[in-house]
Design a protein around this motif. Structure first.
Motif, mmCIF file in Angstrom:
data_model
loop_
_atom_site.group_PDB
_atom_site.id
_atom_site.type_symbol
_atom_site.label_atom_id
_atom_site.label_comp_id
_atom_site.label_asym_id
_atom_site.label_seq_id
_atom_site.Cartn_x
_atom_site.Cartn_y
_atom_site.Cartn_z
ATOM 1 N N TYR A 115 -13.500 -7.686 -14.038
ATOM 2 C CA TYR A 115 -13.185 -7.914 -12.793
ATOM 3 C C TYR A 115 -12.076 -7.053 -11.948
ATOM 4 N N PHE A 116 -12.773 -6.769 -11.352
ATOM 5 C CA PHE A 116 -12.203 -5.492 -10.655
ATOM 6 C C PHE A 116 -11.027 -5.477 -9.168
ATOM 7 N N GLY A 117 -10.377 -4.773 -8.822
ATOM 8 C CA GLY A 117 -10.010 -4.288 -7.850
ATOM 9 C C GLY A 117 -10.540 -3.462 -7.224
ATOM 10 N N ALA A 118 -9.994 -2.598 -5.801
ATOM 11 C CA ALA A 118 -10.241 -1.585 -5.280
ATOM 12 C C ALA A 118 -9.596 -0.179 -5.581
ATOM 13 N N GLY A 119 -8.670 -0.472 -5.849
ATOM 14 C CA GLY A 119 -7.538 0.177 -6.483
ATOM 15 C C GLY A 119 -6.670 0.706 -5.731
ATOM 16 N N THR A 120 -5.333 1.017 -6.111
ATOM 17 C CA THR A 120 -4.419 1.482 -5.307
ATOM 18 C C THR A 120 -4.014 3.726 -5.588
ATOM 19 N N ARG A 121 -4.663 4.273 -4.729
ATOM 20 C CA ARG A 121 -3.832 5.604 -5.551
ATOM 21 C C ARG A 121 -2.815 5.358 -4.976
ATOM 22 N N LEU A 122 -1.764 5.572 -5.592
ATOM 23 C CA LEU A 122 -0.617 6.506 -6.110
ATOM 24 C C LEU A 122 -0.132 7.960 -5.760
ATOM 25 N N SER A 123 0.853 8.812 -4.970
ATOM 26 C CA SER A 123 0.872 9.668 -5.072
ATOM 27 C C SER A 123 2.171 9.959 -4.578
ATOM 28 N N VAL A 124 3.216 10.763 -6.196
ATOM 29 C CA VAL A 124 4.099 10.921 -5.816
ATOM 30 C C VAL A 124 3.998 12.342 -5.542
ATOM 31 N N LEU A 125 5.556 12.123 -4.900
ATOM 32 C CA LEU A 125 5.395 13.510 -4.346
ATOM 33 C C LEU A 125 6.705 14.975 -4.947
ATOM 34 N N LEU A 138 2.349 -4.177 -11.084
ATOM 35 C CA LEU A 138 2.941 -3.272 -11.882
ATOM 36 C C LEU A 138 4.109 -2.169 -11.342
ATOM 37 N N LYS A 139 5.555 -2.257 -11.687
ATOM 38 C CA LYS A 139 6.406 -1.598 -11.398
ATOM 39 C C LYS A 139 7.017 -0.236 -12.311
ATOM 40 N N ILE A 140 6.745 0.607 -11.766
ATOM 41 C CA ILE A 140 7.138 1.801 -11.938
ATOM 42 C C ILE A 140 8.334 2.310 -11.922
ATOM 43 N N GLN A 141 9.361 2.766 -12.289
ATOM 44 C CA GLN A 141 10.647 3.202 -12.337
ATOM 45 C C GLN A 141 11.188 3.668 -13.306
ATOM 46 N N PRO A 142 11.923 4.775 -12.921
ATOM 47 C CA PRO A 142 11.366 5.695 -11.712
ATOM 48 C C PRO A 142 10.134 6.754 -11.835
ATOM 49 N N THR A 143 9.692 6.297 -10.784
ATOM 50 C CA THR A 143 8.493 7.457 -10.776
ATOM 51 C C THR A 143 8.434 9.006 -11.169
ATOM 52 N N ALA A 144 7.602 9.345 -11.570
ATOM 53 C CA ALA A 144 7.357 10.756 -11.945
ATOM 54 C C ALA A 144 6.119 11.193 -11.020
ATOM 55 N N ILE A 175 -3.092 -4.539 -3.072
ATOM 56 C CA ILE A 175 -1.995 -3.657 -1.998
ATOM 57 C C ILE A 175 -0.995 -3.022 -2.617
ATOM 58 N N PRO A 176 -0.859 -2.166 -1.627
ATOM 59 C CA PRO A 176 -1.543 -1.008 -0.594
ATOM 60 C C PRO A 176 -2.623 -0.499 -1.130
ATOM 61 N N SER A 177 -3.736 0.027 -0.718
ATOM 62 C CA SER A 177 -4.623 0.893 -0.953
ATOM 63 C C SER A 177 -3.976 2.354 -0.951
ATOM 64 N N HIS A 178 -3.093 2.398 -0.611
ATOM 65 C CA HIS A 178 -2.478 4.175 -0.497
ATOM 66 C C HIS A 178 -0.746 3.471 -0.635
ATOM 67 N N GLN A 179 0.201 4.158 -1.341
ATOM 68 C CA GLN A 179 1.165 4.376 -1.226
ATOM 69 C C GLN A 179 1.821 5.965 -1.705
ATOM 70 N N ILE A 180 2.786 6.265 -1.049
ATOM 71 C CA ILE A 180 3.192 8.064 -1.461
ATOM 72 C C ILE A 180 4.473 7.192 -1.065
ATOM 73 N N ILE A 181 5.776 8.187 -1.988
ATOM 74 C CA ILE A 181 6.593 7.914 -2.817
ATOM 75 C C ILE A 181 7.225 8.975 -3.208
ATOM 76 N N ASP A 182 8.424 9.582 -2.862
ATOM 77 C CA ASP A 182 8.568 10.786 -3.435
ATOM 78 C C ASP A 182 9.442 10.479 -5.054
ATOM 79 N N MET A 183 9.137 10.881 -5.663
ATOM 80 C CA MET A 183 9.401 11.520 -7.297
ATOM 81 C C MET A 183 11.075 10.533 -7.294
ATOM 82 N N GLY A 184 11.046 10.123 -8.875
ATOM 83 C CA GLY A 184 12.024 9.531 -9.131
ATOM 84 C C GLY A 184 12.761 7.978 -8.231
ATOM 85 N N GLN A 185 11.792 7.073 -7.146
ATOM 86 C CA GLN A 185 11.881 6.389 -6.620
ATOM 87 C C GLN A 185 11.136 5.576 -7.608
#
Lengths: 112, 114
Positions: free
Chosen positions: B104-114, B77-83, B7-17
């Motif tokens: 045993y895998f999950g379906a993945g989270t697509r992370l988009s850093v803008l 999994l925490k990423i701080q700050p994102t690039a 969770i979530p399946s897709h996450q969009i965030i701004d670079m540095g967040q």
């Protein structure tokens, strides 16, 4: 370090023809295990096969593979491709203690 | 079969967040993993976690990354700050034991850093 090579990025076959996806590996561990994972679109990757002892064939869901330590290979085979076999196939390598490392994957596309 | 939920399946965030990706592993599994897959590339190992500790990590597991599983809840999994180069699909996996390790895998989270 350990590495897995899957030379074919894309394999396109006609339904009914045999499947062979190549996997070779490099490792310093004598007790390495090889795996095939399958990843269908919009699903989670899941285990398809795992290796047994050297030169012993393992089978699951119509697919089979044989670990050959002499040639560092674990090729995936199936006698007759089905449309539903279209997916991404990953070969992976692990020893008893380290997390599996994956190859680049081979996309299998089966056409009618 | 056993399910790993991400969770979530897709996450969009701004670079540095900061971003936290959540994984609910199979209930009786003890070993947890994160893998990263950039679009069109192979799935790369990031980190292996067991008994509250990082057991193994790759060079891709940068200082900005951290993992935890507080009190048997989500494995995060925490990423701080994102690039920008953190944009990828992140797969969580769990395994019941070692020797050999079956994931045993999950379906993945697509992370988009803008």
């Amino acid at each position: 370090g350990d590495s897995v090579t899957q030379k074919e990025g894309l394999v396109t076959l006609t339904e009914g023809l045999p499947v062979m996806l190549n996997c070779t590996y490099q490792t310093i561990y004598s007790n390495a295990f090889l795996f095939w994972y399958v990843h269908y679109l919009n699903e989670s990757p899941r285990l398809l096969l795992k290796s047994s002892t050297d030169n012993k064939r393992t089978e699951h869901q119509g697919f089979h593979a044989t670990l050959h330590k002499s040639s560092s290979s674990f090729h995936l085979q199936k006698s007759s491709a089905q449309l539903s076999d279209s997916a991404l196939y990953y070969c992976a390598l692990s020893d008893n203690n380290n997390a599996p490392r994956f190859g680049a994957g081979t996309k299998l596309s089966v056409k009618p | 079969g056993p399910k790993v939920l991400q969770i979530p399946s897709h996450q969009i965030i701004d670079m540095g967040q900061m971003v936290t990706l959540n994984c609910d592993p199979v209930s009786n599994h003890l070993y947890f993993y994160w893998y990263k897959q950039i679009l069109g590339q192979q799935m790369e190992f990031l980190v292996n976690f067991y008994n509250g500790k990082v057991m193994e990590k790759s060079k891709l597991f940068k200082d900005q990354f951290s993992v935890e599983r507080p009190d048997g809840s989500y494995f995060t999994l925490k990423i701080q700050p994102t690039a920008l180069e953190d944009s990828a699909v992140y797969f969580c996996a769990s395994s019941p034991d070692r020797g050999p390790i079956t994931l045993y895998f999950g379906a993945g989270t697509r992370l988009s850093v803008l």
